[in-house]
Design a protein around this motif. Sequence first.
Motif, PDB file in Angstrom:
ATOM      1  N   ARG A  71       5.460  17.198  33.051  1.00 30.69           N
ATOM      2  CA  ARG A  71       6.815  17.404  32.542  1.00 30.69           C
ATOM      3  C   ARG A  71       7.788  16.552  33.346  1.00 30.69           C
ATOM      4  O   ARG A  71       7.564  16.277  34.524  1.00 30.69           O
ATOM      5  N   ARG A  72       8.890  16.160  32.701  1.00 33.89           N
ATOM      6  CA  ARG A  72       9.978  15.526  33.437  1.00 33.89           C
ATOM      7  C   ARG A  72      10.678  16.593  34.263  1.00 33.89           C
ATOM      8  O   ARG A  72      10.699  17.766  33.896  1.00 33.89           O
ATOM      9  N   TYR A  73      11.291  16.165  35.365  1.00 36.03           N
ATOM     10  CA  TYR A  73      11.864  17.134  36.297  1.00 36.03           C
ATOM     11  C   TYR A  73      12.934  18.000  35.622  1.00 36.03           C
ATOM     12  O   TYR A  73      12.922  19.224  35.742  1.00 36.03           O
ATOM     13  N   LEU A  74      13.851  17.364  34.895  1.00 33.54           N
ATOM     14  CA  LEU A  74      14.907  18.130  34.239  1.00 33.54           C
ATOM     15  C   LEU A  74      14.346  19.066  33.172  1.00 33.54           C
ATOM     16  O   LEU A  74      14.906  20.142  32.921  1.00 33.54           O
ATOM     17  N   GLU A  75      13.255  18.664  32.561  1.00 28.30           N
ATOM     18  CA  GLU A  75      12.618  19.514  31.564  1.00 28.30           C
ATOM     19  C   GLU A  75      12.134  20.814  32.203  1.00 28.30           C
ATOM     20  O   GLU A  75      12.299  21.906  31.644  1.00 28.30           O
ATOM     21  N   THR A  76      11.564  20.700  33.410  1.00 21.88           N
ATOM     22  CA  THR A  76      11.096  21.890  34.109  1.00 21.88           C
ATOM     23  C   THR A  76      12.256  22.774  34.536  1.00 21.88           C
ATOM     24  O   THR A  76      12.200  24.002  34.393  1.00 21.88           O
ATOM     25  N   ILE A  77      13.330  22.161  35.055  1.00 21.65           N
ATOM     26  CA  ILE A  77      14.487  22.945  35.484  1.00 21.65           C
ATOM     27  C   ILE A  77      15.106  23.664  34.289  1.00 21.65           C
ATOM     28  O   ILE A  77      15.488  24.836  34.384  1.00 21.65           O
ATOM     29  N   GLN A  78      15.205  22.989  33.147  1.00 19.87           N
ATOM     30  CA  GLN A  78      15.752  23.640  31.952  1.00 19.87           C
ATOM     31  C   GLN A  78      14.848  24.783  31.502  1.00 19.87           C
ATOM     32  O   GLN A  78      15.342  25.847  31.085  1.00 19.87           O
ATOM     33  N   TRP A  79      13.556  24.598  31.586  1.00 20.78           N
ATOM     34  CA  TRP A  79      12.597  25.660  31.247  1.00 20.78           C
ATOM     35  C   TRP A  79      12.828  26.883  32.132  1.00 20.78           C
ATOM     36  O   TRP A  79      12.844  28.026  31.654  1.00 20.78           O
ATOM     37  N   LEU A  80      13.050  26.647  33.430  1.00 20.66           N
ATOM     38  CA  LEU A  80      13.300  27.748  34.357  1.00 20.66           C
ATOM     39  C   LEU A  80      14.625  28.445  34.045  1.00 20.66           C
ATOM     40  O   LEU A  80      14.712  29.681  34.071  1.00 20.66           O
ATOM     41  N   ILE A  81      15.657  27.657  33.745  1.00 16.46           N
ATOM     42  CA  ILE A  81      16.952  28.246  33.376  1.00 16.46           C
ATOM     43  C   ILE A  81      16.793  29.121  32.135  1.00 16.46           C
ATOM     44  O   ILE A  81      17.326  30.239  32.073  1.00 16.46           O
ATOM     45  N   ASN A  82      16.053  28.635  31.158  1.00 14.85           N
ATOM     46  CA  ASN A  82      15.843  29.408  29.928  1.00 14.85           C
ATOM     47  C   ASN A  82      15.120  30.727  30.219  1.00 14.85           C
ATOM     48  O   ASN A  82      15.450  31.779  29.648  1.00 14.85           O
ATOM     49  N   LYS A  83      14.128  30.680  31.113  1.00 11.58           N
ATOM     50  CA  LYS A  83      13.382  31.895  31.449  1.00 11.58           C
ATOM     51  C   LYS A  83      14.284  32.912  32.149  1.00 11.58           C
ATOM     52  O   LYS A  83      14.240  34.112  31.854  1.00 11.58           O
ATOM     53  N   PHE A  84      15.094  32.442  33.077  1.00 10.11           N
ATOM     54  CA  PHE A  84      16.014  33.351  33.764  1.00 10.11           C
ATOM     55  C   PHE A  84      17.046  33.912  32.782  1.00 10.11           C
ATOM     56  O   PHE A  84      17.412  35.088  32.874  1.00 10.11           O
ATOM     57  N   SER A  85      17.511  33.077  31.865  1.00 13.80           N
ATOM     58  CA  SER A  85      18.490  33.541  30.878  1.00 13.80           C
ATOM     59  C   SER A  85      17.908  34.643  30.004  1.00 13.80           C
ATOM     60  O   SER A  85      18.544  35.672  29.764  1.00 13.80           O
ATOM     61  N   ARG A  86      16.689  34.435  29.521  1.00 17.01           N
ATOM     62  CA  ARG A  86      16.038  35.466  28.701  1.00 17.01           C
ATOM     63  C   ARG A  86      15.822  36.741  29.518  1.00 17.01           C
ATOM     64  O   ARG A  86      15.988  37.857  29.011  1.00 17.01           O
ATOM     65  N   HIS A  87      15.452  36.573  30.775  1.00 25.38           N
ATOM     66  CA  HIS A  87      15.209  37.720  31.646  1.00 25.38           C
ATOM     67  C   HIS A  87      16.480  38.543  31.822  1.00 25.38           C
ATOM     68  O   HIS A  87      16.434  39.777  31.857  1.00 25.38           O
ATOM     69  N   MET A  88      17.621  37.875  31.932  1.00 28.01           N
ATOM     70  CA  MET A  88      18.899  38.566  32.122  1.00 28.01           C
ATOM     71  C   MET A  88      19.508  39.042  30.803  1.00 28.01           C
ATOM     72  O   MET A  88      20.491  39.776  30.797  1.00 28.01           O
ATOM     73  N   GLY A  89      18.949  38.569  29.678  1.00 27.83           N
ATOM     74  CA  GLY A  89      19.492  38.944  28.387  1.00 27.83           C
ATOM     75  C   GLY A  89      20.734  38.165  28.017  1.00 27.83           C
ATOM     76  O   GLY A  89      21.536  38.609  27.184  1.00 27.83           O
ATOM     77  N   GLU A  90      20.942  37.016  28.646  1.00 28.04           N
ATOM     78  CA  GLU A  90      22.082  36.175  28.295  1.00 28.04           C
ATOM     79  C   GLU A  90      21.669  34.717  28.401  1.00 28.04           C
ATOM     80  O   GLU A  90      20.630  34.388  28.978  1.00 28.04           O
ATOM     81  N   SER A  91      22.474  33.840  27.836  1.00 33.78           N
ATOM     82  CA  SER A  91      22.190  32.404  27.865  1.00 33.78           C
ATOM     83  C   SER A  91      23.123  31.703  28.843  1.00 33.78           C
ATOM     84  O   SER A  91      24.281  32.090  28.995  1.00 33.78           O
ATOM     85  N   MET A  92      22.600  30.682  29.493  1.00 30.94           N
ATOM     86  CA  MET A  92      23.402  29.854  30.386  1.00 30.94           C
ATOM     87  C   MET A  92      23.976  28.689  29.583  1.00 30.94           C
ATOM     88  O   MET A  92      23.244  27.947  28.938  1.00 30.94           O
ATOM     89  N   VAL A  93      25.281  28.555  29.593  1.00 30.50           N
ATOM     90  CA  VAL A  93      25.955  27.443  28.927  1.00 30.50           C
ATOM     91  C   VAL A  93      26.591  26.581  30.009  1.00 30.50           C
ATOM     92  O   VAL A  93      27.486  27.033  30.728  1.00 30.50           O
ATOM     93  N   THR A  94      26.101  25.349  30.143  1.00 30.31           N
ATOM     94  CA  THR A  94      26.638  24.436  31.152  1.00 30.31           C
ATOM     95  C   THR A  94      27.670  23.527  30.504  1.00 30.31           C
ATOM     96  O   THR A  94      27.357  22.790  29.565  1.00 30.31           O
ATOM     97  N   VAL A  95      28.882  23.606  30.993  1.00 27.11           N
ATOM     98  CA  VAL A  95      29.997  22.820  30.464  1.00 27.11           C
ATOM     99  C   VAL A  95      30.423  21.809  31.519  1.00 27.11           C
ATOM    100  O   VAL A  95      30.775  22.179  32.637  1.00 27.11           O
ATOM    101  N   THR A  96      30.358  20.528  31.168  1.00 24.52           N
ATOM    102  CA  THR A  96      30.783  19.463  32.072  1.00 24.52           C
ATOM    103  C   THR A  96      32.105  18.896  31.570  1.00 24.52           C
ATOM    104  O   THR A  96      32.207  18.479  30.414  1.00 24.52           O
ATOM    105  N   ALA A  97      33.112  18.919  32.441  1.00 22.42           N
ATOM    106  CA  ALA A  97      34.444  18.430  32.077  1.00 22.42           C
ATOM    107  C   ALA A  97      35.026  17.632  33.239  1.00 22.42           C
ATOM    108  O   ALA A  97      34.573  17.745  34.380  1.00 22.42           O
TER     109      ALA A  97
END
Length: 277
Positions: free
Chosen positions: A183-209
Amino acid sequence: MQGEASRVADRESRDSFAKRLSASGDDAWEIGNELFTITYVLDKNPRLQRALTDPGRPTEDKVRLLNELFGGKVLDMTMAILVDLVGRSWSRARDIDNAVEDFAVDAMMYQADKDGKTLQVSIELAQLQSALLNLPVVRADLSDDDGPLEARYDLLHALIDDAHFNRITVRLAEHSTRNPRNRRYLETIQWLINKFSRHMGESMVTVTAATELSEEQIQRLAKIYTKKVGRPVHIHLVVDRNVIGGMRVQVGDEVTDNTVVAQLQALRRKVKAGTAE
């Protein structure tokens, strides 16, 4: 992608251990570490994968092999998980590696729950992801399985040590570079973020401004994306003046980039394409 039998085996096994892992206290940290190491061992030994998943081999033989390899070297819970996994049916031999890794992340999430740091770890993973967005060479080096592990670790820690991340975030980041698993590194980090989000019952939305957003703007974004994804969201704001203006929004693997710099890059590509014609 896992086949149907592997998906069922993975899910049913993890569901059956969820309460026990959740109640394992500080052992969850060690269980997670042991399972990450075993994932690496399995990934590097296809013959072992096949021996532990061969449908024609009695489960007793597989358990005997597990005891020869790991008996007395891992916690009882870790061994119980492995015994359960080898007693199940797998579509492909390498799918058992995915299940062991899933269990390792589960254990780390339960440790984060016990520490009261689950949201913090999720945010820190998003911060790591954001820090790497404009560093393609660094990302490539972190997931270069042919490069020396020590050099990859040194690079990772040069990037994150000043951030003083939680130990769980650091361990997940280290696993992602020690064992990229194709896997690409960012792909793995996003996979981990998704797992934590599902575990918490919410989604992580990253906003760059380019500038800080007001509390009202953040709440408005939270309301919009809660409705869009169908569950509560946490807004992780990244201020990056290089985007000039506009916003880049990432929810899971979906990215909407309306920044000025993205529009300029798109215009440049069109101009170049027109020149080429």
